[in-house]
Scaffold this motif. Structure first.
Motif, PDB file in Angstrom:
ATOM      1  N   ARG A  34       0.833  -1.209   0.000  1.00  0.00           N
ATOM      2  CA  ARG A  34       0.000   0.000   0.000  1.00  0.00           C
ATOM      3  C   ARG A  34       0.865   1.255   0.000  1.00  0.00           C
ATOM      4  O   ARG A  34       0.565   2.232  -0.691  1.00  0.00           O
ATOM      5  CB  ARG A  34      -0.914   0.016   1.217  1.00  0.00           C
ATOM      6  N   LYS A  35       1.932   1.212   0.794  1.00  0.00           N
ATOM      7  CA  LYS A  35       2.804   2.380   0.900  1.00  0.00           C
ATOM      8  C   LYS A  35       3.436   2.700  -0.455  1.00  0.00           C
ATOM      9  O   LYS A  35       3.467   3.858  -0.895  1.00  0.00           O
ATOM     10  CB  LYS A  35       3.884   2.105   1.948  1.00  0.00           C
ATOM     11  N   TYR A  37       2.328   1.680  -3.437  1.00  0.00           N
ATOM     12  CA  TYR A  37       1.282   1.971  -4.414  1.00  0.00           C
ATOM     13  C   TYR A  37       0.831   3.429  -4.302  1.00  0.00           C
ATOM     14  O   TYR A  37       0.733   4.147  -5.304  1.00  0.00           O
ATOM     15  CB  TYR A  37       0.096   1.025  -4.170  1.00  0.00           C
ATOM     16  N   GLU A  38       0.575   3.867  -3.070  1.00  0.00           N
ATOM     17  CA  GLU A  38       0.126   5.244  -2.864  1.00  0.00           C
ATOM     18  C   GLU A  38       1.230   6.235  -3.222  1.00  0.00           C
ATOM     19  O   GLU A  38       0.962   7.275  -3.859  1.00  0.00           O
ATOM     20  CB  GLU A  38      -0.312   5.436  -1.419  1.00  0.00           C
ATOM     21  N   LYS A  42       1.155   9.183  -6.279  1.00  0.00           N
ATOM     22  CA  LYS A  42       1.318  10.598  -5.961  1.00  0.00           C
ATOM     23  C   LYS A  42       2.610  11.184  -6.537  1.00  0.00           C
ATOM     24  O   LYS A  42       2.849  12.383  -6.403  1.00  0.00           O
ATOM     25  CB  LYS A  42       1.317  10.792  -4.440  1.00  0.00           C
ATOM     26  N   THR A 250      -7.232  -1.916  -6.849  1.00  0.00           N
ATOM     27  CA  THR A 250      -5.963  -1.581  -7.510  1.00  0.00           C
ATOM     28  C   THR A 250      -6.148  -1.638  -9.018  1.00  0.00           C
ATOM     29  O   THR A 250      -7.241  -1.863  -9.536  1.00  0.00           O
ATOM     30  CB  THR A 250      -4.850  -2.572  -7.114  1.00  0.00           C
ATOM     31  N   LEU A 290      -6.565   6.901  -6.374  1.00  0.00           N
ATOM     32  CA  LEU A 290      -6.591   6.137  -5.132  1.00  0.00           C
ATOM     33  C   LEU A 290      -8.031   5.761  -4.793  1.00  0.00           C
ATOM     34  O   LEU A 290      -8.949   6.559  -4.987  1.00  0.00           O
ATOM     35  CB  LEU A 290      -5.997   6.973  -3.985  1.00  0.00           C
TER      36      LEU A 290
END
Length: 405
Positions: A34-35, A37-38, A42, A250, A290
């Protein structure tokens, strides 16, 4: 089609083709995934990728690799990041992909987010828990992935568990492939067969396996279907269960929706039945957004449950197996086999020609034109769906005489 084959030729007794249950297993990204991917969504690189001169395909490839396993994006693995991409990419696109991979590799090392182990990837963790159950029950399993890098990570985890396995990928010599397949089909040994989709997805008969794991979805639905058909083909005597691994909220979920759309288009064209649509046009433009509902919830899984939840018919063994899957910390299970079992309701030819749908507009027209408009509507409906029925119109009616004149 296999669905139309009922008798097993050569058998003394009538025998039906084995059943196939295709399950979509919705997984939750790990904290590390998740870290990354986000952070990637960004980043400035994604912003450049969606520009007119950018390369969205390159960014999508990076997101897919994060969903598979973050270790695919280390510096050592960055040189293989082009694997699985179309050959039509130009030099600018290739350079962009390499830059993205190196940026993510640096990001991962700076945050100390990556650790070697199964818990880093939700897919690898689920695969190993599933294999423990399947091997214990005596099943033979095919595992398909689009990249050799992901197969390498799965292979390392399998070795740690002490399981025997066979493998075919792009580096396997053609002369060795027939021997490996024969060892799997007729040999006493390995219960697990690792294959890349491009090499192992065509031309092989692997009916000894009754369980198939598709690690990552392909853009083309026929690619995944061909992989499944290595086990589900004439000669298979056991019921086949397919596990399509999908990460919730996702890029993979969005790819899967596009797969469903392509499959619906195919069936609409070949079967002349209007298929149910599972997504809106605006969702196609949200590939790099997101999820508002978070990564633990799959909106697609919820939608499929609402559409097909009442259609699910399972025997007791499959029901217990799905209960086992749901205990592995996943987001849910969907039944891929039911996707195209519903068709959109369409008015029949008789309804179209009665004037029920045209009454609002036709009856507002002057009386001499009403017969002409009704007749034209009937002809248009018949032209769109000629097989729905035979078009006939009263020859002696006043409206008919007006239309002919």
């Amino acid at each position: 089609m296999k669905s139309e084959v009922f008798l097993d030729c050569g058998a003394s007794e009538e025998k039906t083709l084995a059943k196939k249950n295709e399950l979509i297993v919705w997984l939750k990204l790990t904290a590390c995934q998740r870290k990354l991917y986000e952070a990637f969504l960004k980043s400035e690189l994604v912003h450049l990728a969606v520009q007119p001169k950018g390369s969205p395909l390159a960014a999508i490839t990076i997101l897919k690799k994060i969903c598979d396993h973050p270790l695919l994006l280390t510096k050592k693995a960055a040189e293989g990041v082009l694997e699985g991409m179309d050959e039509m990419l130009n030099d600018q696109d290739i350079g962009m992909v390499e830059k993205m991979a190196m940026n993510l590799a640096d990001m991962a090392h700076d945050d100390d987010a990556l650790e070697v182990g199964q818990d880093v990837s939700c897919k690898l963790s689920f695969i190993m828990s599933l294999l423990r159950n399947l091997v214990k029950e005596g099943h033979h399993v095919l595992i398909f992935s689009q990249t050799r890098k992901m197969l390498n990570l799965i292979q390392e985890a399998i070795l740690l568990e002490g399981y025997k396995f066979l493998r075919i990928d792009g580096t396997t010599k053609v002369s060795d492939r027939e021997r490996i397949v024969k060892d799997f089909q007729e040999g006493p040994g390995a219960p697990i067969f690792l294959l890349t989709t491009q090499v192992g997805g065509l031309g092989l008969t692997l009916t000894k396996a009754a369980r198939v794991i598709v690690v990552d979805p392909a853009w083309n639905p026929s690619t995944d279907n061909q992989s499944v058909d290595r086990a589900y083909r004439i000669g298979q005597t056991k019921d086949v269960i397919v596990y399509r691994l999908m990460t919730s909220a996702t890029i993979e979920e969005k790819i899967y929706k596009l797969q469903v759309f392509k499959g619906a288009l195919l069936r609409t064209a070949t079967e002349q039945k209007e298929q149910t649509r599972y997504f809106s046009k605006s969702e196609v433009h949200e590939l790099f957004s997101l999820p508002q509902q978070g990564f633990d919830v799959s909106l697609t899984q919820k939608q499929l449950q609402e559409e097909h939840g009442q259609q699910v018919v399972m025997d007791e063994s499959l029901r217990q197996h799905i209960q086992f899957l749901q205990q592995q910390g996943i987001a849910g299970v969907s039944h891929h086999s039911l996707l195209f079992s519903k068709t959109a309701t369409q008015p029949t030819l008789s309804e179209r020609c009665t004037g029920q749908q045209t009454s609002t507009n036709v009856h507002d027209a002057p009386a001499p034109l009403q017969g002409i408009l009704i007749r034209l509507c009937c002809w248009a409906a018949f032209a769109v769906k000629p097989k729905d029925g035979k078009f006939t119109a009263p020859r002696n009616s006043p409206s008919n005489r007006i239309a002919e004149s």
